[in-house]
Design a protein around this motif. Structure first.
Motif, PDB file in Angstrom:
ATOM      1  N   GLU A   1      -0.825   1.375  15.047  1.00  0.00           N
ATOM      2  CA  GLU A   1       0.367   0.599  15.401  1.00  0.00           C
ATOM      3  C   GLU A   1       1.555   0.994  14.538  1.00  0.00           C
ATOM      4  OE1 GLU A   1       1.825  -4.090  15.579  1.00  0.00           O
ATOM      5  OE2 GLU A   1      -0.270  -3.594  15.187  1.00  0.00           O
ATOM      6  N   ASN A   2       1.326   1.182  13.248  1.00  0.00           N
ATOM      7  CA  ASN A   2       2.412   1.552  12.338  1.00  0.00           C
ATOM      8  C   ASN A   2       2.995   2.922  12.662  1.00  0.00           C
ATOM      9  OD1 ASN A   2       2.147  -0.849  10.958  1.00  0.00           O
ATOM     10  ND2 ASN A   2       0.849   0.004   9.342  1.00  0.00           N
ATOM     11  N   ILE A   3       2.144   3.850  13.030  1.00  0.00           N
ATOM     12  CA  ILE A   3       2.627   5.195  13.362  1.00  0.00           C
ATOM     13  C   ILE A   3       3.391   5.191  14.679  1.00  0.00           C
ATOM     14  CG2 ILE A   3       1.902   7.526  14.005  1.00  0.00           C
ATOM     15  CD1 ILE A   3      -0.409   7.203  11.985  1.00  0.00           C
ATOM     16  N   LEU A   4       2.828   4.556  15.692  1.00  0.00           N
ATOM     17  CA  LEU A   4       3.466   4.566  17.009  1.00  0.00           C
ATOM     18  C   LEU A   4       4.794   3.809  17.005  1.00  0.00           C
ATOM     19  CD1 LEU A   4       0.377   4.054  19.374  1.00  0.00           C
ATOM     20  CD2 LEU A   4       1.539   6.188  18.741  1.00  0.00           C
ATOM     21  N   ASN A   5       4.937   2.835  16.102  1.00  0.00           N
ATOM     22  CA  ASN A   5       6.168   2.040  16.046  1.00  0.00           C
ATOM     23  C   ASN A   5       7.124   2.497  14.943  1.00  0.00           C
ATOM     24  OD1 ASN A   5       5.348   0.355  18.181  1.00  0.00           O
ATOM     25  ND2 ASN A   5       4.191  -0.972  16.786  1.00  0.00           N
ATOM     26  N   PHE A   6       6.869   3.640  14.383  1.00  0.00           N
ATOM     27  CA  PHE A   6       7.706   4.122  13.271  1.00  0.00           C
ATOM     28  C   PHE A   6       9.143   4.349  13.735  1.00  0.00           C
ATOM     29  CE2 PHE A   6       9.500   7.503  10.584  1.00  0.00           C
ATOM     30  CZ  PHE A   6       9.315   6.930   9.339  1.00  0.00           C
ATOM     31  N   ASP A   7      10.093   3.784  12.973  1.00  0.00           N
ATOM     32  CA  ASP A   7      11.523   3.869  13.291  1.00  0.00           C
ATOM     33  C   ASP A   7      12.216   4.624  12.155  1.00  0.00           C
ATOM     34  OD1 ASP A   7      14.313   3.321  13.406  1.00  0.00           O
ATOM     35  OD2 ASP A   7      13.948   1.536  14.616  1.00  0.00           O
ATOM     36  N   GLU A   8      12.677   5.853  12.429  1.00  0.00           N
ATOM     37  CA  GLU A   8      13.274   6.683  11.382  1.00  0.00           C
ATOM     38  C   GLU A   8      14.478   6.039  10.713  1.00  0.00           C
ATOM     39  OE1 GLU A   8      12.398   7.868  14.342  1.00  0.00           O
ATOM     40  OE2 GLU A   8      11.464   9.860  14.173  1.00  0.00           O
ATOM     41  N   LYS A   9      15.363   5.445  11.505  1.00  0.00           N
ATOM     42  CA  LYS A   9      16.579   4.860  10.935  1.00  0.00           C
ATOM     43  C   LYS A   9      16.263   3.665  10.038  1.00  0.00           C
ATOM     44  CE  LYS A   9      21.185   3.115  11.960  1.00  0.00           C
ATOM     45  NZ  LYS A   9      21.082   2.117  10.877  1.00  0.00           N
ATOM     46  N   ALA A  10      15.414   2.777  10.539  1.00  0.00           N
ATOM     47  CA  ALA A  10      15.042   1.605   9.739  1.00  0.00           C
ATOM     48  C   ALA A  10      14.343   2.034   8.452  1.00  0.00           C
ATOM     49  CB  ALA A  10      14.143   0.685  10.560  1.00  0.00           C
ATOM     50  N   TYR A  11      13.497   3.054   8.562  1.00  0.00           N
ATOM     51  CA  TYR A  11      12.788   3.574   7.389  1.00  0.00           C
ATOM     52  C   TYR A  11      13.773   4.151   6.371  1.00  0.00           C
ATOM     53  CZ  TYR A  11       9.601   6.599   4.696  1.00  0.00           C
ATOM     54  OH  TYR A  11       8.894   7.225   3.698  1.00  0.00           O
ATOM     55  N   GLY A  12      14.720   4.942   6.852  1.00  0.00           N
ATOM     56  CA  GLY A  12      15.716   5.524   5.960  1.00  0.00           C
ATOM     57  C   GLY A  12      16.549   4.475   5.258  1.00  0.00           C
ATOM     58  N   ASP A  13      16.899   3.416   5.962  1.00  0.00           N
ATOM     59  CA  ASP A  13      17.680   2.335   5.353  1.00  0.00           C
ATOM     60  C   ASP A  13      16.879   1.634   4.260  1.00  0.00           C
ATOM     61  OD1 ASP A  13      19.766   2.898   7.057  1.00  0.00           O
ATOM     62  OD2 ASP A  13      19.289   1.302   8.491  1.00  0.00           O
ATOM     63  N   LYS A  14      15.586   1.433   4.499  1.00  0.00           N
ATOM     64  CA  LYS A  14      14.734   0.771   3.505  1.00  0.00           C
ATOM     65  C   LYS A  14      14.570   1.638   2.256  1.00  0.00           C
ATOM     66  CE  LYS A  14      12.017  -1.880   6.872  1.00  0.00           C
ATOM     67  NZ  LYS A  14      10.681  -2.047   7.515  1.00  0.00           N
ATOM     68  N   ILE A  15      14.421   2.939   2.460  1.00  0.00           N
ATOM     69  CA  ILE A  15      14.296   3.858   1.320  1.00  0.00           C
ATOM     70  C   ILE A  15      15.571   3.818   0.479  1.00  0.00           C
ATOM     71  CG2 ILE A  15      14.184   6.295   0.676  1.00  0.00           C
ATOM     72  CD1 ILE A  15      11.488   5.251   1.445  1.00  0.00           C
ATOM     73  N   LYS A  16      16.708   3.825   1.143  1.00  0.00           N
ATOM     74  CA  LYS A  16      17.990   3.783   0.433  1.00  0.00           C
ATOM     75  C   LYS A  16      18.114   2.501  -0.381  1.00  0.00           C
ATOM     76  CE  LYS A  16      22.991   4.067   1.154  1.00  0.00           C
ATOM     77  NZ  LYS A  16      24.085   4.191   2.158  1.00  0.00           N
ATOM     78  N   CYS A  17      17.714   1.375   0.187  1.00  0.00           N
ATOM     79  CA  CYS A  17      17.775   0.094  -0.534  1.00  0.00           C
ATOM     80  C   CYS A  17      16.873   0.107  -1.759  1.00  0.00           C
ATOM     81  CB  CYS A  17      17.380  -1.048   0.401  1.00  0.00           C
ATOM     82  SG  CYS A  17      18.609  -1.435   1.662  1.00  0.00           S
ATOM     83  N   LEU A  18      15.676   0.678  -1.616  1.00  0.00           N
ATOM     84  CA  LEU A  18      14.758   0.751  -2.749  1.00  0.00           C
ATOM     85  C   LEU A  18      15.338   1.628  -3.856  1.00  0.00           C
ATOM     86  CD1 LEU A  18      12.090   0.287  -4.201  1.00  0.00           C
ATOM     87  CD2 LEU A  18      11.111   2.176  -2.863  1.00  0.00           C
ATOM     88  N   ALA A  19      15.905   2.767  -3.487  1.00  0.00           N
ATOM     89  CA  ALA A  19      16.481   3.676  -4.482  1.00  0.00           C
ATOM     90  C   ALA A  19      17.596   2.998  -5.266  1.00  0.00           C
ATOM     91  CB  ALA A  19      16.999   4.936  -3.789  1.00  0.00           C
ATOM     92  N   GLU A  20      18.420   2.229  -4.568  1.00  0.00           N
ATOM     93  CA  GLU A  20      19.519   1.522  -5.233  1.00  0.00           C
ATOM     94  C   GLU A  20      18.993   0.415  -6.138  1.00  0.00           C
ATOM     95  OE1 GLU A  20      21.967   0.237  -2.027  1.00  0.00           O
ATOM     96  OE2 GLU A  20      22.881   2.211  -1.696  1.00  0.00           O
ATOM     97  N   ALA A  21      18.009  -0.337  -5.647  1.00  0.00           N
ATOM     98  CA  ALA A  21      17.453  -1.432  -6.446  1.00  0.00           C
ATOM     99  C   ALA A  21      16.760  -0.915  -7.705  1.00  0.00           C
ATOM    100  CB  ALA A  21      16.464  -2.232  -5.595  1.00  0.00           C
ATOM    101  N   ALA A  22      16.099   0.235  -7.590  1.00  0.00           N
ATOM    102  CA  ALA A  22      15.349   0.785  -8.721  1.00  0.00           C
ATOM    103  C   ALA A  22      16.210   1.594  -9.675  1.00  0.00           C
ATOM    104  CB  ALA A  22      14.208   1.667  -8.200  1.00  0.00           C
ATOM    105  N   GLY A  23      17.470   1.843  -9.314  1.00  0.00           N
ATOM    106  CA  GLY A  23      18.337   2.666 -10.167  1.00  0.00           C
ATOM    107  C   GLY A  23      17.841   4.091 -10.257  1.00  0.00           C
ATOM    108  N   LEU A  24      17.541   4.691  -9.118  1.00  0.00           N
ATOM    109  CA  LEU A  24      16.895   5.998  -9.049  1.00  0.00           C
ATOM    110  C   LEU A  24      17.840   7.154  -9.352  1.00  0.00           C
ATOM    111  CD1 LEU A  24      14.251   7.564  -8.118  1.00  0.00           C
ATOM    112  CD2 LEU A  24      15.399   7.749  -5.896  1.00  0.00           C
ATOM    113  N   VAL A  25      17.324   8.164 -10.078  1.00  0.00           N
ATOM    114  CA  VAL A  25      17.996   9.445 -10.248  1.00  0.00           C
ATOM    115  C   VAL A  25      17.166  10.478  -9.478  1.00  0.00           C
ATOM    116  CG1 VAL A  25      18.741  11.243 -11.847  1.00  0.00           C
ATOM    117  CG2 VAL A  25      18.841   8.832 -12.535  1.00  0.00           C
ATOM    118  N   PHE A  26      17.704  10.999  -8.381  1.00  0.00           N
ATOM    119  CA  PHE A  26      16.979  11.951  -7.540  1.00  0.00           C
ATOM    120  C   PHE A  26      18.004  12.895  -6.926  1.00  0.00           C
ATOM    121  CE2 PHE A  26      15.008  13.436  -3.601  1.00  0.00           C
ATOM    122  CZ  PHE A  26      13.694  13.691  -3.989  1.00  0.00           C
TER     123      PHE A  26
END
Length: 424
Positions: A377-402
């Motif tokens: 279910e997780n693979i078939l419903n994978f949403d690239e845009k929503a995933y990218g937005d979540k990754i960006k939020c995590l990077a900002e919250a964690a103070g990431l250097v990448f």
């Protein structure tokens, strides 16, 4: 039945052994420190030319070929560039080469009893950054007294630890039994994950003689380890993922023909060599013996793990990550806790554990499955845009250097130190 006296006896034995180790290091102080010598080790000698030290060494050599590199290994069959001297990871080799090196680089812990001299610099690059599983003191009873003594001995010698985020800065003091300073410069091994990764993908396909248009999933379950009476042991468990079904789901959702790259810890590699799955055997690729996981990861089209910290690095590189964890409560008990509030009853909105990272508000961006139905279910419903937005939020919250420049910054620090200038 618990036998605390056995652990006490083992600790006494290790203390006596450490005293003997220290004597070897003191004896080797008759030899002078060589200003351009750098000693390196990964995974207690079990690793080869990989992880963070590899990329720092490559950058230093590119800048100045006169640097002398010594690398400790348990297996002398491992391959290194010609400019690196590989030496057996024995007590006397460590005592001599470490005692005469200006710089130490390691991604793990130095053996109990190791001694550093004045005016030597020890850069610990660690082998994990943001993570799911607890380490060090956060493990509670799972962190033995012996592990604490080894960690404290090593931490007291460290001058800087390389980190990539505020997350690491907040959590590493306890997880690493450490009170020193950090270099928040990014993670050198992740430089290869930054930018266009098509070259790495093509290299992987060519290496394994598969079409360049193929898609590849890396499955990398976390390294598991237990301790009894202070002694560590490695163990593995049977995977419950239906790999044939998994391949079908990936092809249905993303298209193309998929291959499965399995990456287990090198200590479990012999077990994997005996693994057979006739349904997908011709599409199964074993990369457990490779020294550098990140060169491989850079060429992957998707990543699946249970609790491995590489999920974060893969995610920050834009690779779709799926978590398959069929033993959440059991694993959390064994680790003492988890860095995220991950329980079987609440998997749609997993937040960070405030006990470990009190100043961070983050949400885990990866879909979590506990069985094959949920994974599908997780693979078939994978949403690239929503995933990218979540990754960006995590990077900002964690103070990431990448940003692909971590190796450069680490080399700057080491060069300034070796040349006697002020640190950067």
């Amino acid at each position: 039945m618990n036998y605390p006296w056995r652990e006490k006896a083992y600790i006494l034995f290790r203390r006596i052994k450490a005293l003997g180790n220290r004597m070897c290091f003191y004896l080797c102080r008759i030899f002078p420190v060589k200003g351009n010598r750098i000693s390196v080790c990964t995974f207690e000698g079990k690793g080869g030319f990989g992880c963070n030290p590899k990329y720092i060494v490559e950058e230093l050599h590119r800048r100045d070929p006169s640097y002398e590199f010594v690398w400790f290994v348990n297996d002398m069959g491992k391959s290194f560039p010609e400019y690196i001297r590989k030496v057996p990871n024995t007590l006397w080799n460590r005592a001599y080469w470490l005692s005469t090196s200006k710089i130490w680089i390691d991604n793990y812990r130095k053996p109990y009893g190791t001694c550093k001299r004045r005016n030597q610099y020890y850069l610990n690059t660690n082998h994990y950054t943001m993570g799911m599983k607890c380490t060090g003191i956060w493990r509670g009873k799972g962190f033995s007294q012996m592990a604490y003594l080894v960690s404290r001995n090593d931490s007291q010698m460290i001058d800087d630890i390389v980190i990539d985020s505020k997350w690491c800065e907040d959590s590493f003091y306890n997880s690493m039994v450490y009170e020193g300073s950090f270099l928040k410069i990014g993670v050198p091994r992740c430089d290869v994950l930054y930018g266009d990764k098509r070259l790495r993908h093509d290299r992987f396909c060519k290496k394994h003689n598969i079409p360049s248009e193929s898609k590849v999933l890396m499955f990398a379950p976390t390294f598991r380890e237990r301790a009894r009476n202070g002694k560590r042991s490695v163990f593995s468990e049977v995977w419950t993922i239906d790999f044939k079904r998994l391949m079908g789901c990936l092809e249905k959702r993303f298209g193309g023909k998929w291959y499965l790259c399995i990456r287990v810890h090198p200590q479990l590699a012999p077990i994997l060599r005996e693994y057979r799955n006739e349904e997908i055997q011709e599409r199964l690729i074993d990369e457990s013996q490779a020294d550098d996981m990140y060169e491989i990861l850079a060429g992957m089209d998707a990543y699946i793990t249970d609790y491995s910290s590489a999920m974060f690095e893969a995610g920050f590189a834009g690779i779709p990550v799926f978590i398959y964890a069929d033993d959440i409560e059991k694993y959390a008990r064994e680790r003492g806790s988890l860095m995220w509030n991950m329980t079987s009853g609440q998997l749609n909105h997993v937040t960070n554990n405030k006990k470990m990272t009190p100043e961070i508000d983050a949400v885990l961006p990866y879909p979590i499955a506990q069985n094959n139905e949920e994974l599908e279910e997780n693979i078939l419903n994978f949403d690239e845009k929503a995933y990218g937005d979540k990754i960006k939020c995590l990077a900002e919250a964690a103070g990431l250097v990448f940003d692909g420049r971590a190796s450069e910054r680490a080399a700057n620090k080491l060069e300034f130190y070796m040349k006697g200038l002020e640190s950067v």
